[in-house]
Design a protein around this motif. Structure first.
Motif, PDB file in Angstrom:
ATOM      1  N   TRP A   4      32.386  89.762 -29.459  1.00 10.47           N
ATOM      2  CA  TRP A   4      31.882  90.744 -30.425  1.00 10.47           C
ATOM      3  C   TRP A   4      32.135  90.290 -31.860  1.00 10.47           C
ATOM      4  N   VAL A   5      33.297  89.691 -32.122  1.00  9.06           N
ATOM      5  CA  VAL A   5      33.574  89.174 -33.472  1.00  9.06           C
ATOM      6  C   VAL A   5      32.538  88.114 -33.838  1.00  9.06           C
ATOM      7  N   MET A   6      32.294  87.179 -32.933  1.00  9.34           N
ATOM      8  CA  MET A   6      31.306  86.123 -33.199  1.00  9.34           C
ATOM      9  C   MET A   6      29.914  86.720 -33.387  1.00  9.34           C
ATOM     10  N   GLN A   7      29.580  87.758 -32.624  1.00  6.23           N
ATOM     11  CA  GLN A   7      28.282  88.423 -32.770  1.00  6.23           C
ATOM     12  C   GLN A   7      28.148  89.046 -34.159  1.00  6.23           C
ATOM     13  N   GLY A   8      29.206  89.700 -34.631  1.00  5.11           N
ATOM     14  CA  GLY A   8      29.181  90.299 -35.969  1.00  5.11           C
ATOM     15  C   GLY A   8      29.026  89.258 -37.061  1.00  5.11           C
ATOM     16  N   VAL A   9      29.702  88.120 -36.905  1.00  2.00           N
ATOM     17  CA  VAL A   9      29.572  87.035 -37.886  1.00  2.00           C
ATOM     18  C   VAL A   9      28.146  86.487 -37.867  1.00  2.00           C
ATOM     19  N   ASP A  10      27.564  86.348 -36.686  1.00  2.00           N
ATOM     20  CA  ASP A  10      26.173  85.877 -36.586  1.00  2.00           C
ATOM     21  C   ASP A  10      25.222  86.835 -37.282  1.00  2.00           C
ATOM     22  N   ARG A  11      25.450  88.129 -37.134  1.00  2.00           N
ATOM     23  CA  ARG A  11      24.546  89.128 -37.734  1.00  2.00           C
ATOM     24  C   ARG A  11      24.659  89.169 -39.246  1.00  2.00           C
ATOM     25  N   LEU A  12      25.877  89.114 -39.759  1.00  2.00           N
ATOM     26  CA  LEU A  12      26.083  89.277 -41.198  1.00  2.00           C
ATOM     27  C   LEU A  12      26.087  87.957 -41.954  1.00  2.00           C
ATOM     28  N   GLY A  13      26.457  86.898 -41.294  1.00  2.00           N
ATOM     29  CA  GLY A  13      26.681  85.618 -41.963  1.00  2.00           C
ATOM     30  C   GLY A  13      28.126  85.549 -42.419  1.00  2.00           C
ATOM     31  N   PHE A  14      28.697  84.347 -42.370  1.00  2.00           N
ATOM     32  CA  PHE A  14      30.118  84.230 -42.680  1.00  2.00           C
ATOM     33  C   PHE A  14      30.417  84.587 -44.129  1.00  2.00           C
ATOM     34  N   ASP A  15      29.515  84.264 -45.059  1.00  2.00           N
ATOM     35  CA  ASP A  15      29.774  84.578 -46.474  1.00  2.00           C
ATOM     36  C   ASP A  15      29.945  86.077 -46.682  1.00  2.00           C
ATOM     37  N   ASP A  16      29.075  86.875 -46.051  1.00  2.00           N
ATOM     38  CA  ASP A  16      29.185  88.331 -46.183  1.00  2.00           C
ATOM     39  C   ASP A  16      30.462  88.841 -45.521  1.00  2.00           C
ATOM     40  N   VAL A  17      30.789  88.303 -44.356  1.00  2.00           N
ATOM     41  CA  VAL A  17      32.023  88.713 -43.675  1.00  2.00           C
ATOM     42  C   VAL A  17      33.227  88.361 -44.537  1.00  2.00           C
ATOM     43  N   TYR A  18      33.212  87.186 -45.132  1.00  2.00           N
ATOM     44  CA  TYR A  18      34.315  86.738 -45.990  1.00  2.00           C
ATOM     45  C   TYR A  18      34.472  87.647 -47.208  1.00  2.00           C
ATOM     46  N   ARG A  19      33.368  87.881 -47.925  1.00  2.00           N
ATOM     47  CA  ARG A  19      33.422  88.738 -49.129  1.00  2.00           C
ATOM     48  C   ARG A  19      33.825  90.159 -48.785  1.00  2.00           C
ATOM     49  N   SER A  20      33.213  90.712 -47.751  1.00  2.00           N
ATOM     50  CA  SER A  20      33.536  92.085 -47.355  1.00  2.00           C
ATOM     51  C   SER A  20      34.972  92.184 -46.860  1.00  2.00           C
ATOM     52  N   GLY A  21      35.442  91.147 -46.177  1.00  2.00           N
ATOM     53  CA  GLY A  21      36.832  91.131 -45.724  1.00  2.00           C
ATOM     54  C   GLY A  21      37.805  91.164 -46.885  1.00  2.00           C
ATOM     55  N   MET A  22      37.476  90.424 -47.951  1.00  2.00           N
ATOM     56  CA  MET A  22      38.329  90.454 -49.146  1.00  2.00           C
ATOM     57  C   MET A  22      38.336  91.848 -49.765  1.00  2.00           C
ATOM     58  N   GLU A  23      37.179  92.500 -49.806  1.00  2.00           N
ATOM     59  CA  GLU A  23      37.100  93.838 -50.382  1.00  2.00           C
ATOM     60  C   GLU A  23      37.856  94.852 -49.530  1.00  2.00           C
ATOM     61  N   VAL A  24      37.766  94.721 -48.212  1.00  2.00           N
ATOM     62  CA  VAL A  24      38.512  95.616 -47.321  1.00  2.00           C
ATOM     63  C   VAL A  24      40.010  95.423 -47.519  1.00  2.00           C
ATOM     64  N   GLU A  25      40.433  94.177 -47.645  1.00  2.00           N
ATOM     65  CA  GLU A  25      41.859  93.907 -47.861  1.00  2.00           C
ATOM     66  C   GLU A  25      42.320  94.487 -49.196  1.00  2.00           C
ATOM     67  N   TYR A  26      41.493  94.357 -50.230  1.00  2.00           N
ATOM     68  CA  TYR A  26      41.789  94.936 -51.542  1.00  2.00           C
ATOM     69  C   TYR A  26      41.944  96.445 -51.422  1.00  2.00           C
ATOM     70  N   TYR A  27      41.037  97.096 -50.675  1.00  2.00           N
ATOM     71  CA  TYR A  27      41.117  98.541 -50.458  1.00  2.00           C
ATOM     72  C   TYR A  27      42.421  98.905 -49.761  1.00  2.00           C
ATOM     73  N   ARG A  28      42.791  98.143 -48.738  1.00  2.00           N
ATOM     74  CA  ARG A  28      44.018  98.441 -47.991  1.00  2.00           C
ATOM     75  C   ARG A  28      45.250  98.380 -48.889  1.00  2.00           C
ATOM     76  N   VAL A  29      45.293  97.390 -49.773  1.00  2.00           N
ATOM     77  CA  VAL A  29      46.422  97.270 -50.701  1.00  2.00           C
ATOM     78  C   VAL A  29      46.449  98.469 -51.646  1.00  2.00           C
ATOM     79  N   LEU A  30      45.281  98.843 -52.186  1.00  2.00           N
ATOM     80  CA  LEU A  30      45.220 100.005 -53.068  1.00  2.00           C
ATOM     81  C   LEU A  30      45.612 101.289 -52.337  1.00  2.00           C
ATOM     82  N   ARG A  31      45.178 101.403 -51.082  1.00  2.00           N
ATOM     83  CA  ARG A  31      45.499 102.600 -50.293  1.00  2.00           C
ATOM     84  C   ARG A  31      47.007 102.702 -50.084  1.00  2.00           C
ATOM     85  N   LEU A  32      47.656 101.590 -49.790  1.00  2.00           N
ATOM     86  CA  LEU A  32      49.110 101.593 -49.612  1.00  2.00           C
ATOM     87  C   LEU A  32      49.829 101.995 -50.895  1.00  2.00           C
TER      88      LEU A  32
END
Length: 126
Positions: free
Chosen positions: A32-60
């Motif tokens: 499923w992880v590989m399927q999601g990367v195929d659908r979005l492209g690694f660049d989008d997964v990478y950028r969105s992952g950074m934004e999610v991590e930023y959100y998590r830090v702010l939430r904490l």
């Protein structure tokens, strides 16, 4: 991949929203992880992952700006699914950590390297 990148990829995959971890599902979650990367492209997964991590830090820190909350709701509108994929991504990270790498040659005929792990590390000459 980071846990946040795995969450982004899983959200975009066919993983059922009501998924619950059980014994032997690790290979399916990886698919499923590989399927999601195929659908979005690694660049989008990478950028969105950074934004999610930023959100998590702010939430904490208790300092999430309203525009970040809006971005998160726009990117992940189904809160139940988001919780499900975050749990699956965390459990996948935990399960992947259970496996100690095996010493041996890696590479192909043009370039091979011996990687040593665990007790083999002190037995390999340079």
């Amino acid at each position: 991949m980071t846990g946040a990148e795995r969450s982004v990829a899983l959200y975009a995959s066919d993983m059922p929203t009501g998924f619950s971890w059980s014994r032997g599902v690790t290979p399916q979650v990886i698919v499923w992880v590989m399927q999601g990367v195929d659908r979005l492209g690694f660049d989008d997964v990478y950028r969105s992952g950074m934004e999610v991590e930023y959100y998590r830090v702010l939430r904490l820190a208790g300092q999430v700006p309203s525009e970040t909350r809006r971005w998160l709701r726009g990117r992940f509108p189904d809160r139940v699914r988001l919780g499900c994929v975050e749990r699956a991504a965390a459990l996948l990270t935990f399960r992947l950590g259970d496996h100690e790498p095996v010493s041996g040659f890696v590479g192909d005929d043009s370039f091979r390297v011996y990687r040593a792990y665990g007790d083999d590390v002190d037995e390999v000459g340079v």
